[in-house]
Design a protein around this motif. Structure first.
Motif, short mmCIF file in Angstrom:
data_model
loop_
_atom_site.label_atom_id
_atom_site.label_comp_id
_atom_site.label_asym_id
_atom_site.label_seq_id
_atom_site.Cartn_x
_atom_site.Cartn_y
_atom_site.Cartn_z
N ILE A 70 2.35 -15.45 52.66
CA ILE A 70 1.53 -14.56 51.98
C ILE A 70 1.44 -13.16 52.65
O ILE A 70 1.19 -12.08 52.08
CB ILE A 70 0.33 -15.27 51.75
N GLU A 71 1.51 -13.06 54.01
CA GLU A 71 1.13 -12.12 54.84
C GLU A 71 2.29 -11.08 54.35
O GLU A 71 1.88 -9.83 54.24
CB GLU A 71 1.17 -12.29 56.20
N PHE A 72 3.43 -11.64 54.29
CA PHE A 72 4.54 -10.54 54.19
C PHE A 72 4.37 -10.14 52.54
O PHE A 72 4.62 -8.72 52.38
CB PHE A 72 5.94 -11.46 54.14
N THR A 125 3.42 -5.69 48.81
CA THR A 125 2.97 -5.42 47.46
C THR A 125 1.24 -4.93 47.56
O THR A 125 1.02 -4.50 46.53
CB THR A 125 3.12 -6.69 46.57
N GLY A 126 0.74 -5.11 48.43
CA GLY A 126 -0.90 -4.88 48.43
C GLY A 126 -1.49 -5.99 47.83
O GLY A 126 -2.86 -5.72 47.49
N TRP A 143 4.83 -7.80 36.97
CA TRP A 143 6.37 -7.78 37.04
C TRP A 143 6.71 -6.62 38.19
O TRP A 143 7.42 -6.70 39.05
CB TRP A 143 7.03 -7.24 36.09
N GLU A 144 5.83 -5.53 38.38
CA GLU A 144 6.29 -4.49 39.35
C GLU A 144 5.84 -5.06 40.65
O GLU A 144 6.61 -4.56 41.43
CB GLU A 144 5.16 -3.26 38.98
N CYS A 145 4.84 -5.87 41.09
CA CYS A 145 4.77 -6.41 42.29
C CYS A 145 5.82 -7.31 42.42
O CYS A 145 6.30 -7.34 43.82
CB CYS A 145 3.31 -6.97 42.40
N CYS A 146 6.39 -8.16 41.77
CA CYS A 146 7.37 -9.09 41.98
C CYS A 146 8.69 -8.20 42.18
O CYS A 146 9.17 -8.60 43.34
CB CYS A 146 7.71 -9.74 40.73
#
Length: 333
Positions: free
Chosen positions: A7-9, A14-15, A82-85
């Motif tokens: 999750i940290e990565f 992605t913020g 989708w942008e975050c993915c």
């Protein structure tokens, strides 16, 4: 190649924050196929049709849609799933796949002219030909059977896939050219005379900005006297023809099988759908959007949305389609 991230990565790249910091993941997958060790995204509710359930370990999702996820899926709340993915996928590619292109250096079967410049950080594949005066930037990757013509100049970190030819051209940084593309060949220019067509010499170049992607089997012709220009950040799909003296602005998008005739000017942020044709000399002002299969015969104003053959304002085109549908549905003949 296997890899593990947490999750940290995800948050770093992605913020987006998520619970269960100790949870580990092994990849990214589509909504329908992701398992509990993978991350996915839910950006459209139609992904839930036919009773599909989310089996992913974590999912980028809008806050108003998080209740569609099962308890075992960690919600990664954001407004643009989708942008975050995609951002996560790009970060994983850079972190784990950066050196997956093979060993740096020049393959023994490649031919490099003594007066060409190829830095040690480049990768030159089998049967590549690099002609006199060509200059490659740091970190460029050339696939098999690539031709880099005389005096071509490439910026850093360009990727040129197999069977590409580049002549009479200057490329910026981080340009990606997919397999089979042709850049810098003479355009389709001739003068019609009483004795038949006479070919026009092409003396111009092709100048491509930085962060440009050119699709497979796309062709970009050199200019006649002036140069053909491709702006920074532009994306050109497969099987697109860009003719001599065309000027594309920044962040232009051309979808597959589009053809741009000679001396057209397409300004920043324009988007052209598949199989669009643009007549010679047309100017599409910034932000113009052209629907697929349109034939553009006239220039546009900024932000125009057009469709049809010949292309017209999209609302007018929609009214014509509705009118014709009603006309023929009432036709008793």
């Amino acid at each position: 190649m296997s890899f593990v991230f947490d999750i940290e990565f995800i948050s770093k790249h992605t913020g987006v924050l998520g619970a269960a910091l100790e949870k580990k993941f092994s990849g990214v997958a589509s909504f329908g196929s992701a398992n509990r060790d993978q991350v996915t995204s839910l950006d459209r509710l139609d992904l839930l049709k036919d009773g599909k359930q989310c089996n992913a370990g974590a999912c980028f999702v809008r806050p108003e849609h998080k209740d569609f996820l099962p308890d075992h899926t960690i919600p990664l709340l954001c407004q643009t799933p989708w942008e975050c993915c995609v951002r996560l996928m790009r970060a994983l590619s850079a972190e784990f796949f950066l050196d997956s292109q093979g060993d740096r250096g020049i393959h023994p079967s490649a031919w490099v002219h003594p007066d060409a410049f190829v830095p040690d950080s480049c990768t030159v594949g089998p049967f590549v030909v690099i002609e006199e005066g060509a200059i490659l930037g740091q970190g460029c990757i050339l696939g098999a059977h690539v031709l880099i013509g005389k005096n071509v100049n490439m910026g850093k970190d360009c990727r040129i896939d197999s069977h590409v030819s580049i002549c009479h051209a200057y490329l910026g940084d981080r340009v990606c050219v997919r397999s089979g593309a042709r850049i810098g060949q003479p355009g389709f220019g001739f003068v019609v005379t009483g004795s038949g067509p006479v070919d026009v010499p092409h003396w111009g170049k092709v100048r491509i900005g930085s962060d440009v992607v050119l699709g497979a089997n796309t062709t970009i012709d050199r200019g006649t006297l002036d140069d053909t220009l491709i702006g920074d950040g532009t994306r050109i799909d497969n099987l697109v023809q860009v003719a001599h003296n065309v000027q594309l602005g920044k962040n232009v998008v051309l979808v597959a099988q589009t053809g741009i005739s000679g001396s057209c000017r397409i300004e920043d942020q324009c988007m052209l759908g598949g199989q669009v044709g643009v007549a010679p000399g047309v100017c599409l002002k910034a932000g113009t959007a052209v629907a697929a299969k349109s034939g553009v015969m006239r220039s546009t104003e900024s932000g125009a949305q057009i469709a049809g053959i010949p292309a017209m304002p999209i609302q007018q085109w929609k009214r014509q389609v509705i009118y014709l549908k009603r006309l023929f549905s009432n036709d008793k003949g």
